[in-house]
Design an enzyme around this catalytic site. Structure first.
Site, PDB file in Angstrom:
ATOM      1  N   HIS A  48      59.451  50.189  45.125  1.00  0.00           N
ATOM      2  CA  HIS A  48      59.656  51.111  44.383  1.00  0.00           C
ATOM      3  C   HIS A  48      60.704  51.395  44.389  1.00  0.00           C
ATOM      4  O   HIS A  48      61.623  52.423  45.176  1.00  0.00           O
ATOM      5  CB  HIS A  48      58.291  52.138  44.635  1.00  0.00           C
ATOM      6  CG  HIS A  48      57.957  52.708  43.731  1.00  0.00           C
ATOM      7  ND1 HIS A  48      57.013  52.474  43.215  1.00  0.00           N
ATOM      8  CD2 HIS A  48      58.062  53.791  43.599  1.00  0.00           C
ATOM      9  CE1 HIS A  48      56.428  53.744  42.079  1.00  0.00           C
ATOM     10  NE2 HIS A  48      57.216  54.507  42.452  1.00  0.00           N
ATOM     11  N   ASP A  50      62.669  54.323  41.126  1.00  0.00           N
ATOM     12  CA  ASP A  50      62.404  54.757  40.694  1.00  0.00           C
ATOM     13  C   ASP A  50      63.766  54.981  39.296  1.00  0.00           C
ATOM     14  O   ASP A  50      64.167  56.413  38.636  1.00  0.00           O
ATOM     15  CB  ASP A  50      62.318  56.534  40.399  1.00  0.00           C
ATOM     16  CG  ASP A  50      60.738  56.194  40.613  1.00  0.00           C
ATOM     17  OD1 ASP A  50      59.667  55.671  39.518  1.00  0.00           O
ATOM     18  OD2 ASP A  50      60.392  56.893  41.813  1.00  0.00           O
ATOM     19  N   GLU A 161      54.188  52.416  37.193  1.00  0.00           N
ATOM     20  CA  GLU A 161      53.098  52.986  37.779  1.00  0.00           C
ATOM     21  C   GLU A 161      52.727  54.465  37.463  1.00  0.00           C
ATOM     22  O   GLU A 161      53.041  55.462  36.264  1.00  0.00           O
ATOM     23  CB  GLU A 161      54.422  54.116  38.419  1.00  0.00           C
ATOM     24  CG  GLU A 161      53.871  54.965  39.439  1.00  0.00           C
ATOM     25  CD  GLU A 161      55.030  55.852  40.642  1.00  0.00           C
ATOM     26  OE1 GLU A 161      54.958  56.248  42.052  1.00  0.00           O
ATOM     27  OE2 GLU A 161      56.390  56.175  39.382  1.00  0.00           O
ATOM     28  N   HIS A 188      48.838  58.452  39.281  1.00  0.00           N
ATOM     29  CA  HIS A 188      49.964  58.369  39.556  1.00  0.00           C
ATOM     30  C   HIS A 188      48.976  60.179  40.549  1.00  0.00           C
ATOM     31  O   HIS A 188      48.125  59.845  41.459  1.00  0.00           O
ATOM     32  CB  HIS A 188      50.707  59.319  38.303  1.00  0.00           C
ATOM     33  CG  HIS A 188      51.827  59.961  39.594  1.00  0.00           C
ATOM     34  ND1 HIS A 188      52.567  60.866  39.147  1.00  0.00           N
ATOM     35  CD2 HIS A 188      52.762  58.842  40.253  1.00  0.00           C
ATOM     36  CE1 HIS A 188      54.308  60.767  39.795  1.00  0.00           C
ATOM     37  NE2 HIS A 188      53.734  59.819  40.717  1.00  0.00           N
ATOM     38  N   HIS A 229      48.832  56.133  46.302  1.00  0.00           N
ATOM     39  CA  HIS A 229      49.073  57.640  44.886  1.00  0.00           C
ATOM     40  C   HIS A 229      47.103  58.001  44.679  1.00  0.00           C
ATOM     41  O   HIS A 229      47.062  58.541  44.132  1.00  0.00           O
ATOM     42  CB  HIS A 229      49.611  57.527  43.283  1.00  0.00           C
ATOM     43  CG  HIS A 229      50.555  57.177  42.868  1.00  0.00           C
ATOM     44  ND1 HIS A 229      51.169  59.065  44.031  1.00  0.00           N
ATOM     45  CD2 HIS A 229      52.189  57.225  43.383  1.00  0.00           C
ATOM     46  CE1 HIS A 229      51.821  59.214  43.332  1.00  0.00           C
ATOM     47  NE2 HIS A 229      52.885  57.639  43.231  1.00  0.00           N
ATOM     48  N   HIS A 250      54.649  51.831  48.038  1.00  0.00           N
ATOM     49  CA  HIS A 250      55.793  53.054  48.589  1.00  0.00           C
ATOM     50  C   HIS A 250      54.822  54.413  48.652  1.00  0.00           C
ATOM     51  O   HIS A 250      54.414  55.065  48.564  1.00  0.00           O
ATOM     52  CB  HIS A 250      56.451  54.013  47.417  1.00  0.00           C
ATOM     53  CG  HIS A 250      55.683  54.480  46.635  1.00  0.00           C
ATOM     54  ND1 HIS A 250      54.913  53.877  45.637  1.00  0.00           N
ATOM     55  CD2 HIS A 250      56.138  55.847  45.747  1.00  0.00           C
ATOM     56  CE1 HIS A 250      54.381  54.643  44.951  1.00  0.00           C
ATOM     57  NE2 HIS A 250      55.604  55.920  45.097  1.00  0.00           N
ATOM     58  N   ASP A 358      60.839  53.993  47.750  1.00  0.00           N
ATOM     59  CA  ASP A 358      60.887  55.584  46.891  1.00  0.00           C
ATOM     60  C   ASP A 358      62.213  56.451  46.223  1.00  0.00           C
ATOM     61  O   ASP A 358      62.570  56.994  46.046  1.00  0.00           O
ATOM     62  CB  ASP A 358      59.861  56.326  46.517  1.00  0.00           C
ATOM     63  CG  ASP A 358      59.400  57.321  45.987  1.00  0.00           C
ATOM     64  OD1 ASP A 358      59.795  56.605  44.389  1.00  0.00           O
ATOM     65  OD2 ASP A 358      58.531  58.758  45.757  1.00  0.00           O
TER      66      ASP A 358
END
Length: 431
Positions: A48, A50, A161, A188, A229, A250, A358
C-alpha cells in the site's frame, strides 16, 4: 535482480532447521548480510502506497512535468514543508521490487462521484508508470511481478481503497478489475452501504447480503479482498465467505497496539486456514501504543481548554502550546514495526506476514523508516532478532506472491461460472 523462487519444500526445511528467535544471537554484521541477501533474492513487495493520492492533492493529477525520479523538492499545497515519501531514487534505495499503488479517493456518500474519481486515479497512476518504462513496469499477475523483478524494474499494480468506489454495483466492480485493479479494501474510515468500517459506529453488523456477494464476486474474478480498515465482524464475515486467501494491505496487530484499525488475534488465528497475509503497516499511530494514548490525552486536553477558555480561542491555543511543550509527542522507533511482525508470526505464522507501509498516506514513518528508502533497515532489525534469510524472503514478497497465485488459480478454476447478478437499483444494505 531476483533469483528463481525456492520450492515450498526448501523453504519449509530452512524454517525447521532455524533456531527459535529467542535463542538467536546475531551480530549487526551478520544481520546486515542476511537482510541484504534476502532482499536481493526477494525484493520488497509493498501492499500500500498512496502516491496516487499525492498526485491528486499536490498536482491536481497534472504530472507531465513531474520529476518522479526525485520528489524531495515537490509541491506541498498543505504547507507542511514535508516532501513526498516516494520517488524512484528512494524506491531503489529501499530495495522495492513491487508496489501496490493505492488509487484512493476520499469517502463520498455520492458514490457516482467516487466512481469517477477512482477512474481518474487509475488513469494518472497508469500514466505515471508509462512515463518511466526503464524503472517501472505495469503488472496485473504474479508472473508479471516476478518478470519485472528479474528485469530490475518495479512491478506496479493497482489497489482500490474504499468500497464506496464501486457505487454499490458488481458491474462497476468487474469493470474496475478489467481496468487493472487487483485488490479492493472493502471500506475506508466510514461504513459503506454494505460493510462496517473499523472506525465508524456499526450499522450492518458486519457484511450485508450484498457485501458477501462482493466478496464472492471478487474471488470469482481474481480480485484480492483487502480487510484493512474494516470492522472485526466484517473480517470474520469475509473469512466465512472467502474461497481464496484475503489480505490486509496495511494493518498492524491489535495484540501489540489496540488501535481498531489493527487485526485482532481472533482473526490472526484464522489466517492459517484461509492462507491470507497481513502486510504490516508503518504508520506510527497504528503501531505505537504510547503514541495512541498520547493522542487521547491531547484530544482530552483540547476539549478541556475549550471549556476553560470559552470564547477565547487564542488563550486556548496558547495553553495547548504550553501543554505540548510539557508533553512532547512520543516517537515511534523502527522496532515497533518489528514488534508487530513478531506478534503475527507468533499467532498466525511466518507464512502470513507481508509489508504494507502506507507511505504518502501518513505524515512520516517511524524513526529509521521515514520514507520508502527505509525498508532495508527494518529487515536488518528482523535479522538481528533471529529471522532467517528464508523467512525474510517470505515477508518481503514470497507470501504475497503466493496469495496472488492462489487468487489467480481459483479464478481460473471457476471461469465457467456466470457473474453474480443483482437488480439495478437494489439497496446494497439489504441484510
Amino acid at each position: 535482480m531476483q533469483a528463481a523462487a525456492p520450492s515450498i519444500a526448501v523453504i519449509a526445511a530452512a524454517l525447521l532447521t532455524a533456531a527459535p528467535l529467542a535463542a538467536q544471537t546475531v551480530s549487526q554484521e551478520q544481520a546486515e548480510a542476511t537482510a541484504r541477501a534476502a532482499l536481493e533474492a526477494a525484493p520488497v513487495f509493498d501492499g500500500h502506497n498512496d502516491t496516487p493520492g499525492q498526485l491528486r492533492s499536490r498536482y491536481a493529477n497534472q504530472i507531465n512535468d513531474l520529476d518522479f525520479v526525485d520528489t524531495l523538492d515537490g509541491a506541498d499545497p498543505e504547507g507542511t514543508g514535508r516532501p513526498m515519501h516516494t520517488d524512484l531514487n528512494r524506491l531503489k534505495e529501499g530495495k522495492v521490487g513491487a508496489q501496490f499503488w493505492s488509487v484512493y479517493v476520499p469517502h463520498n456518500d455520492d458514490e457516482s462521484e467516487a466512481v469517477q474519481q477512482t477512474i481518474e486515479q487509475i488513469d494518472v497512476t497508469k500514466r505515471l508508470i508509462a512515463r518511466y518504462p526503464g524503472a517501472l513496469r505495469y503488472a496485473e499477475t504474479a508472473d508479471a511481478v516476478e518478470n519485472a523483478m528479474r528485469e530490475g524494474r518495479i512491478a506496479s499494480l493497482l489497489g482500490m481503497e474504499g468500497g464506496y468506489s464501486i457505487g454499490s454495483s458488481l458491474a462497476v466492480l468487474r469493470q474496475f478489475h478489467a481496468m487493472g485493479a487487483r485488490y479492493m479494501t472493502l471500506t475506508h474510515n466510514s461504513n459503506t452501504p454494505w460493510a462496517d468500517a473499523a472506525t465508524d459506529n456499526p450499522k450492518h453488523d458486519g457484511l450485508t447480503t450484498f457485501g458477501k456477494d462482493v466478496v464472492r464476486e471478487m474471488n470469482r474474478i481474481g480480485m484480492l479482498v483487502d480487510l484493512s480498515h474494516v470492522s472485526e465482524k466484517v473480517m470474520h464475515d469475509a473469512l466465512d465467505v472467502a474461497k481464496v486467501p484475503v489480505i490486509f494491505s496495511h494493518s498492524g496487530a491489535r495484540g501489540v497496539t489496540a488501535h481498531p484499525r489493527n487485526v485482532p488475534d481472533s482473526v490472526l488465528a484464522r489466517l492459517p486456514e484461509n492462507g491470507g497475509v497481513v502486510m504490516v503497516v508503518a504508520l506510527p499511530r497504528f503501531i505505537n501504543e504510547e503514541l495512541r494514548q498520547w493522542d487521547a490525552r491531547r484530544a482530552g486536553e483540547i476539549a478541556r481548554l475549550r471549556v476553560v477558555h470559552l470564547g477565547h480561542p487564542e488563550a486556548a491555543s496558547a495553553a495547548l502550546e504550553k501543554w505540548l511543550a510539557a508533553n512532547p509527542e512520543p516517537k515511534s522507533p523502527i522496532g515497533d514495526v518489528a514488534d508487530h511482525i513478531d506478534h503475527i508470526r507468533k499467532v498466525a505464522g511466518i507464512e502470513h506476514i507481508g509489508i504494507g507501509a502506507d507511505y504518502d498516506g501518513m505524515p512520516s514513518g517511524p524513526v529509521g523508516m521515514e520514507d520508502v528508502s527505509g525498508y532495508p533497515r527494518l529487515f536488518v532489525e528482523l535479522a538481528r532478532r533471529g529471522y532467517s534469510q528464508a523467512e525474510l524472503e517470505m515477508i518481503a514478497s514470497r507470501n504475497i506472491l503466493r496469495v496472488m497465485r492462489a487468487a489467480e488459480a481459483y479464478s481460473a478454476s471457476v471461469a465457467d461460472e456466470p457473474p453474480i447478478e443483482t437488480s439495478i437499483g437494489a439497496p446494497a444494505s439489504t441484510e
